[in-house]
Every structure is written in C-alpha cells, then in structure tokens.
Design a protein around this motif. Structure first.
Motif, PDB file in Angstrom:
ATOM      1  N   SER A 207      -0.340  -2.221  -4.984  1.00 27.06           N
ATOM      2  CA  SER A 207       0.522  -2.832  -6.000  1.00 27.06           C
ATOM      3  C   SER A 207       1.084  -4.141  -5.464  1.00 27.06           C
ATOM      4  N   TRP A 208       1.848  -4.865  -6.297  1.00 26.76           N
ATOM      5  CA  TRP A 208       2.310  -6.191  -5.930  1.00 26.76           C
ATOM      6  C   TRP A 208       3.791  -6.378  -6.297  1.00 26.76           C
ATOM      7  N   SER A 209       4.401  -7.357  -5.650  1.00 33.99           N
ATOM      8  CA  SER A 209       5.820  -7.618  -5.896  1.00 33.99           C
ATOM      9  C   SER A 209       6.058  -8.183  -7.285  1.00 33.99           C
TER      10      SER A 209
ATOM     11  N   LEU B 235       0.852  -1.191   0.000  1.00 33.25           N
ATOM     12  CA  LEU B 235       0.000   0.000   0.000  1.00 33.25           C
ATOM     13  C   LEU B 235       0.889   1.243   0.000  1.00 33.25           C
ATOM     14  N   THR B 236       0.618   2.144  -0.940  1.00 32.93           N
ATOM     15  CA  THR B 236       1.405   3.370  -1.077  1.00 32.93           C
ATOM     16  C   THR B 236       0.485   4.571  -0.987  1.00 32.93           C
ATOM     17  N   TRP B 237       0.937   5.606  -0.285  1.00 33.01           N
ATOM     18  CA  TRP B 237       0.217   6.874  -0.162  1.00 33.01           C
ATOM     19  C   TRP B 237       1.232   7.989  -0.413  1.00 33.01           C
ATOM     20  N   PRO B 238       0.847   9.259  -0.375  1.00 26.77           N
ATOM     21  CA  PRO B 238       1.779  10.320  -0.782  1.00 26.77           C
ATOM     22  C   PRO B 238       3.100  10.337  -0.022  1.00 26.77           C
ATOM     23  N   GLN B 239       3.114   9.885   1.219  1.00 25.85           N
ATOM     24  CA  GLN B 239       4.334   9.986   2.019  1.00 25.85           C
ATOM     25  C   GLN B 239       5.086   8.668   2.215  1.00 25.85           C
ATOM     26  N   GLY B 240       4.584   7.551   1.701  1.00 30.30           N
ATOM     27  CA  GLY B 240       5.298   6.312   1.960  1.00 30.30           C
ATOM     28  C   GLY B 240       4.573   5.073   1.492  1.00 30.30           C
ATOM     29  N   SER B 241       5.109   3.910   1.887  1.00 29.55           N
ATOM     30  CA  SER B 241       4.532   2.617   1.517  1.00 29.55           C
ATOM     31  C   SER B 241       4.698   1.652   2.685  1.00 29.55           C
ATOM     32  N   VAL B 242       3.824   0.649   2.761  1.00 27.52           N
ATOM     33  CA  VAL B 242       3.944  -0.388   3.786  1.00 27.52           C
ATOM     34  C   VAL B 242       3.692  -1.747   3.160  1.00 27.52           C
ATOM     35  N   ALA B 243       4.286  -2.760   3.784  1.00 29.72           N
ATOM     36  CA  ALA B 243       4.069  -4.154   3.399  1.00 29.72           C
ATOM     37  C   ALA B 243       2.927  -4.727   4.248  1.00 29.72           C
ATOM     38  N   PRO B 244       2.528  -5.963   4.019  1.00 33.78           N
ATOM     39  CA  PRO B 244       1.464  -6.571   4.832  1.00 33.78           C
ATOM     40  C   PRO B 244       1.824  -6.586   6.317  1.00 33.78           C
ATOM     41  N   GLY B 245       0.771  -6.485   7.134  1.00 33.08           N
ATOM     42  CA  GLY B 245       0.925  -6.526   8.581  1.00 33.08           C
ATOM     43  C   GLY B 245       1.091  -5.167   9.234  1.00 33.08           C
TER      44      GLY B 245
ATOM     45  N   SER C  12     -10.099  11.102   5.066  1.00 28.07           N
ATOM     46  CA  SER C  12      -8.899  10.263   5.091  1.00 28.07           C
ATOM     47  C   SER C  12      -9.162   9.046   5.963  1.00 28.07           C
ATOM     48  N   HIS C  13      -8.628   7.907   5.545  1.00 30.85           N
ATOM     49  CA  HIS C  13      -8.832   6.670   6.291  1.00 30.85           C
ATOM     50  C   HIS C  13      -7.578   5.807   6.211  1.00 30.85           C
ATOM     51  N   SER C  14      -7.529   4.807   7.086  1.00 32.22           N
ATOM     52  CA  SER C  14      -6.385   3.898   7.152  1.00 32.22           C
ATOM     53  C   SER C  14      -6.768   2.545   6.571  1.00 32.22           C
ATOM     54  N   LEU C  15      -5.775   1.869   5.935  1.00 32.32           N
ATOM     55  CA  LEU C  15      -5.970   0.535   5.392  1.00 32.32           C
ATOM     56  C   LEU C  15      -4.866  -0.383   5.904  1.00 32.32           C
ATOM     57  N   GLN C  16      -5.109  -1.685   5.827  1.00 28.99           N
ATOM     58  CA  GLN C  16      -4.084  -2.649   6.207  1.00 28.99           C
ATOM     59  C   GLN C  16      -4.285  -3.949   5.430  1.00 28.99           C
ATOM     60  N   VAL C  17      -3.168  -4.533   4.979  1.00 26.44           N
ATOM     61  CA  VAL C  17      -3.176  -5.859   4.373  1.00 26.44           C
ATOM     62  C   VAL C  17      -2.650  -6.850   5.403  1.00 26.44           C
ATOM     63  N   SER C  18      -3.333  -7.956   5.565  1.00 27.04           N
ATOM     64  CA  SER C  18      -2.895  -8.997   6.500  1.00 27.04           C
ATOM     65  C   SER C  18      -3.035 -10.351   5.823  1.00 27.04           C
TER      66      SER C  18
ATOM     67  N   TRP D 109      -4.478 -13.296   1.248  1.00 23.48           N
ATOM     68  CA  TRP D 109      -4.386 -11.926   1.756  1.00 23.48           C
ATOM     69  C   TRP D 109      -5.773 -11.341   2.001  1.00 23.48           C
ATOM     70  N   VAL D 110      -5.832 -10.396   2.941  1.00 24.68           N
ATOM     71  CA  VAL D 110      -7.069  -9.674   3.254  1.00 24.68           C
ATOM     72  C   VAL D 110      -6.748  -8.196   3.334  1.00 24.68           C
ATOM     73  N   LEU D 111      -7.561  -7.377   2.664  1.00 24.46           N
ATOM     74  CA  LEU D 111      -7.447  -5.915   2.752  1.00 24.46           C
ATOM     75  C   LEU D 111      -8.606  -5.398   3.575  1.00 24.46           C
ATOM     76  N   SER D 112      -8.267  -4.655   4.649  1.00 25.21           N
ATOM     77  CA  SER D 112      -9.314  -4.177   5.570  1.00 25.21           C
ATOM     78  C   SER D 112      -9.209  -2.674   5.765  1.00 25.21           C
ATOM     79  N   GLY D 113     -10.354  -2.075   6.032  1.00 23.92           N
ATOM     80  CA  GLY D 113     -10.404  -0.684   6.453  1.00 23.92           C
ATOM     81  C   GLY D 113     -10.596  -0.608   7.955  1.00 23.92           C
ATOM     82  N   GLU D 114     -10.727   0.591   8.463  1.00 21.57           N
ATOM     83  CA  GLU D 114     -10.987   0.766   9.897  1.00 21.57           C
ATOM     84  C   GLU D 114     -12.317   0.103  10.254  1.00 21.57           C
ATOM     85  N   LYS D 115     -12.398  -0.438  11.458  1.00 15.35           N
ATOM     86  CA  LYS D 115     -13.624  -1.129  11.860  1.00 15.35           C
ATOM     87  C   LYS D 115     -14.845  -0.229  11.793  1.00 15.35           C
TER      88      LYS D 115
END
Length: 554
Positions: A125-127, A103-113, A142-148, A154-160
C-alpha cells in the motif's frame, strides 16, 4: 471455407497481448491496478516476448522473455482475479510511484529500507490514496520482501535465492486507501482478513459445466476446484429486470472494479437458474397487417405466413451472405472465426446464425453460434470484442441471444441466457431502439425494464407476443394467415404448398375453430390446447373462422 464446431474458446483472452480484469492490468511491461494514476510494478525491462501457451475463457498462460530477477511466465486466472508471475532466478520490480510504499503482513507493517519477516502474503500500500495490491506465495511457503530506494525510484525485491510463482490481486478492487499511519495500516489488514481465504487459497480451476433444461428455463452449474469469483451479471441483471436466480451461497466483499461488484462463491460451484421460454410447437398463424411486413427476414420462417417459396428465397439469401463472409484466425487458439477483434463481421455472423436456426429448426450444432460463443468473456458474459460502434454491436448480440434461444442445444441456450444477463446488467446504456428483435429478446428471456432513467419509455413491439402467445399454430407446411372481417371475425386463409390433403393445426384453450359456424371436432389434446386436422377437399376460402370463447370444452 467452413466453420468448425469443435475448437478452443478464448473469451477475454483472444487477440490481445495485455489483460485488464478484477482491478488489475498486466502487460509485457508489468502489473498494477487499473485505476488511472495507480502505482505499477514494472519489470526491470519489458518482455520482448508474449507467447500464450494455454488459453481458455477462464485462464491464460504466457511465456515471457525472462532474464535475471524477471518473470519468464505470466498467467491470468479470472476465477480468482489474480495474475501469476513465475521467477526462475530472483525477483525484483521497479515501483512507479512517488508516494511512500508500505508492506503489511498478518503481524505487522514496515516502511522502505526494512526487510519483512517471511510470510505467505503481503499487502503493498502507499501513503497517498490508491488501491493496495496483494502479493501472495504458493500455499505452504513463506518469503521475505523489502522496498528500497527513494520517491519516484522505489524497488521491490525478494530474497536473492527466491525461485517460483507469486500471485498478485486487488482485494479492495478500485477503492483507494491511504496508509500512512499504524491505524490505517491496521484497518487495511483487518478489512483484508474478512476475505483473506478467497485470495490466499490455491487458484481455482474449472472442473466442468452442466446445463440442465427445465420447464421455463435452464440451469447453469459450474463446478470448480475451490471458491471462485461470481460474475457481476449474475447479480446486476437480476436487479435490472432479468429474473435469474443464483442458488449457490455467495459472499459480497463490498468492493467493486470496472467488472462490477466483487463477489465470491462460498462453495466450489456456482448454480444459476436462467429463465428462457420454450417456443411452442408449430408456427404461429397471425393476422396479416402492415406490421407483419416489418418482420426481419431471418425470423420470417418462424411464422406460418412464410411460404415454401419464401423459404427458398431466404435460403438463397443466406447462402449468398455466407459466401461473402470474410474469415480470420484468432492468433493464440488458431480458431477460424467470422469476425475480428474490432467486432467486424459479428453482426453478419448473428444474421447467419438466425437464418441457420430458423431455416433448420431441428439444428443443434449451429456453427455460427458456436463461433460466437468462443468470444464470450467469463466475467462480463459478453463477447470480449472492441467494436467501433457499440450500439450497433449490441444489436448483433441481441440477435445472437435470440438465435441461441431458438436452439435446442442446452449449451447454446445457456450462452444465450448469459449474454442476455450481460446486456441486462447495464441495459440502460446497451439497449437502443429496435422493436422487432428487442421484442423477441424480451419474450424469450422474460425481461423487464427496472432502474430505468428518468423519461425512459420501454420499447414496444408485438413480434415476441406473436411468436409465443398466438392462439393458433400451424403444424403443417402450408402458408397460413388470418384476416379480419367487417364484423371483427377472424378468417383462416391458406395456400396449398404443403400437404395437398389436409391442414394440421393447434388451437389454444379458450379459442374455437368453426366451419361455417359449427365447431370443428378436435382429435387430441395437450395441457394448453388441442389439435385439429382439416381435410382440404370441399373447403372454401372464408369458410373457417377462429373465435374466442368463455371456456374451452372437450
């Protein structure tokens, strides 16, 4: 059974319960890129419901069955190339892909978890190389996302607590990208920044359309609430020989999808000038030879050698064709139409449309053409139907374009020009030999054959030249034709089934009508020719001839 001229056009959204546009595909199961093998964002369970609540050629809104963390509504917007999903209570997707997502946003990127900080948009995007997806939230939020999970699960989730709409798009079209390093993730983000404004702004809607006829063409002027995608035929048709002109400023992203190059307007409107010829006044008087007998029945009334008796026979043929036409109902708009999703009946509708237009030239509201215009897709500018035999179906589109060119209704003329541009975007694969109708299409829309494959020979045919370039045109109802004498002279012939006292004609500048060798006096002029009237009393067959002169004199 009759067709209504007033109903709801549906374009690409008629009949179907799934979508494919601007790199995306969507159904009751989920959303993803259209490229085979691309990752899909699947709903936790397929929706058991697909109920459109609003349909137009540009948008569709559909109710889904919903459920916890599942969308209750889905929308498509062809003007922005995005799918919208409305989540009433939480958001979660199953990611069907074995490679690692980022997951990439204007200031950075994160991997799953790792959860992201809140942002108004993310690139998923993907490897391994495949097209990235854009996930965008409504303006001002604005909202937060996470891949787990793990590979293949894989699962993509938003805030509860998430509730509301998200939008998905393919800003890089069908271009695969592998983003497994900080450098490649940064390159992707930088590439998106160049076109970001077109994707994260509020989805555009159509304000209105103007059609403005001018000498030699028609202007299409679409006004939107924001910038919008420019249909690919507006660019491709020009490259292939239809000299239309986009007068609005545009931005080329450099990416493509199966719909063509991905291009946006830089202003909230799109103006395009489409060449389209105006049929001159009267009916062309032509030389009768073996080629004349090859004139298709529906266009015979356009020529002066079609008698009143011929027209009566053609009218009966038209009525019989209409009486045997099967009708169906488009399930979402409830439109009564004379063809189905597979295109069955479309060729018959084109025949009826030309008959209707040539037998009643003053007709503006041709119900068969209006019927066909409902199915024209905004992105391809072609009927969004799925015929079994594409070449024959393209023949039917050519006939529809000709009938629309004959119309005096600016809206139908614009649809005819758009469909012609749709055909000419890929004419190399869409045109098959049919000289009479293709000749008319070429003359109506000033078409050329550019980017021809090796060995291609342009179709020949004189029907279009006869219709538009004839030096002699009949203004009265008699059947008229020309014959060629032994010395090459052209003699006017007629049968008295019109005005019993006189024949009215228009003669092109550079030509002269003569009565036994003496020029016939003209009684009025226009910029390209002059009008004459012949009293039938005392005229004998073979007495009136047409000849070309060096220069016209008044």
């Amino acid at each position: 059974m009759t067709l209504s001229a007033w109903s709801h056009p549906f374009g690409r959204f008629g009949f179907i319960n799934h979508w494919r546009f601007v790199g995306l595909k969507a159904s009751a199961s989920g959303v993803g890129n259209e490229l085979p093998g691309s990752a899909q964002l699947q709903f936790l369970a397929p929706s058991t419901k697909w109920q459109p609540t609003f349909t137009s050629p540009y948008q569709q809104f559909v109710d889904l069955s919903g459920g916890p963390q599942q969308p209750s509504r889905i929308s498509a917007n062809l003007l922005n190339g995005e799918v919208g999903l409305d989540f009433p209570s939480g958001m979660q997707f199953k990611l069907v892909c074995k490679s690692t997502p980022y997951l990439t946003w204007p200031q950075g990127s994160v991997a799953p978890g790792v959860p992201t900080p809140p942002s108004s948009w993310f690139l998923l995007s993907w490897s391994r190389a495949q097209p990235p997806l854009l996930i965008c939230f409504p303006a001002g939020t604005s909202h937060s996302l996470q891949v787990s999970g793990s590979a293949g699960n894989w699962v993509l989730s938003g805030e509860k607590s998430f509730k509301g709409w998200i939008r998905l798009g393919c800003p890089f079209g069908d271009k695969p990208m592998a983003t497994s390093t900080a450098g490649t993730l940064g390159d992707m983000a930088n590439a998106f920044a160049k076109q970001q404004k077109f994707w994260i702004s509020e989805p555009a809607t159509l304000r209105g359309i103007r059609q403005v006829a001018y000498k030699g063409g028609i202007l299409g002027d679409w006004e939107f609430t924001g910038t919008a995608i420019v249909p690919a035929p507006a660019i491709l048709a020009q490259q292939n020989g239809y000299p239309l002109l986009v007068t609005s400023q545009i931005f080329r992203t450099g990416y493509t999808t199966t719909d063509g190059p991905l291009i946006f307007s830089l202003e909230p409107r799109l103006k395009i000038r489409f060449p389209i010829a105006e049929v001159p006044e009267g009916r062309p008087v032509r030389i009768l030879d073996p080629s004349s007998s090859l004139t298709p029945a529906p266009v015979q009334p356009l020529f002066a050698d079609c008698s009143t008796k011929n027209k009566e026979q053609l009218t009966r043929q038209f009525q019989a064709l209409f009486a045997s036409t099967p009708f169906s109902t488009e399930p979402y708009t409830k439109d009564l139409i004379s063809f189905n999703q597979r295109g069955k009946g479309y060729a018959r509708t084109s025949q009826l449309a030309i008959f209707s237009q040539t037998l009643s030239p003053e007709r503006k509201e041709n119900p068969f053409l209006i019927n066909q215009s409902w199915a024209v897709d905004w992105l391809s500018w072609l009927p969004w139907l799925h015929p079994g035999q594409a070449p024959q179906f393209n023949h039917a589109i050519i006939k529809s374009c000709i009938a629309m060119g004959l119309s005096t209704n600016p809206s139908l003329q614009l649809f005819g020009a758009m469909q012609t541009a749709g055909l000419w975007s890929h004419w190399q694969t869409k045109i098959i030999e049919e000289p009479p109708y293709l000749s008319l299409l070429i003359s109506f829309y000033n078409l050329r054959f550019l980017n021809a494959p090796e060995g291609f020979r342009a179709p020949t045919g004189s029907l279009g030249q006869q219709l538009f370039k004839s030096p002699l045109r009949a203004l009265s109802a008699q059947k008229m034709w020309l014959t060629v004498g032994n010395n090459g002279s052209l003699t006017l012939n007629w049968s008295e089934n019109g005005d019993p006292s006189r024949i009215r004609l228009w003669v092109k500048n550079g030509y002269e009508l003569e009565d036994q060798g003496l020029p016939i006096r003209s009684h009025s002029y226009n910029s390209e020719g002059r009008y004459v009237a012949l009293l039938l009393a005392g005229l004998q067959p073979g007495q009136i001839t047409l000849s070309k002169i060096e220069a016209s004199s008044h």
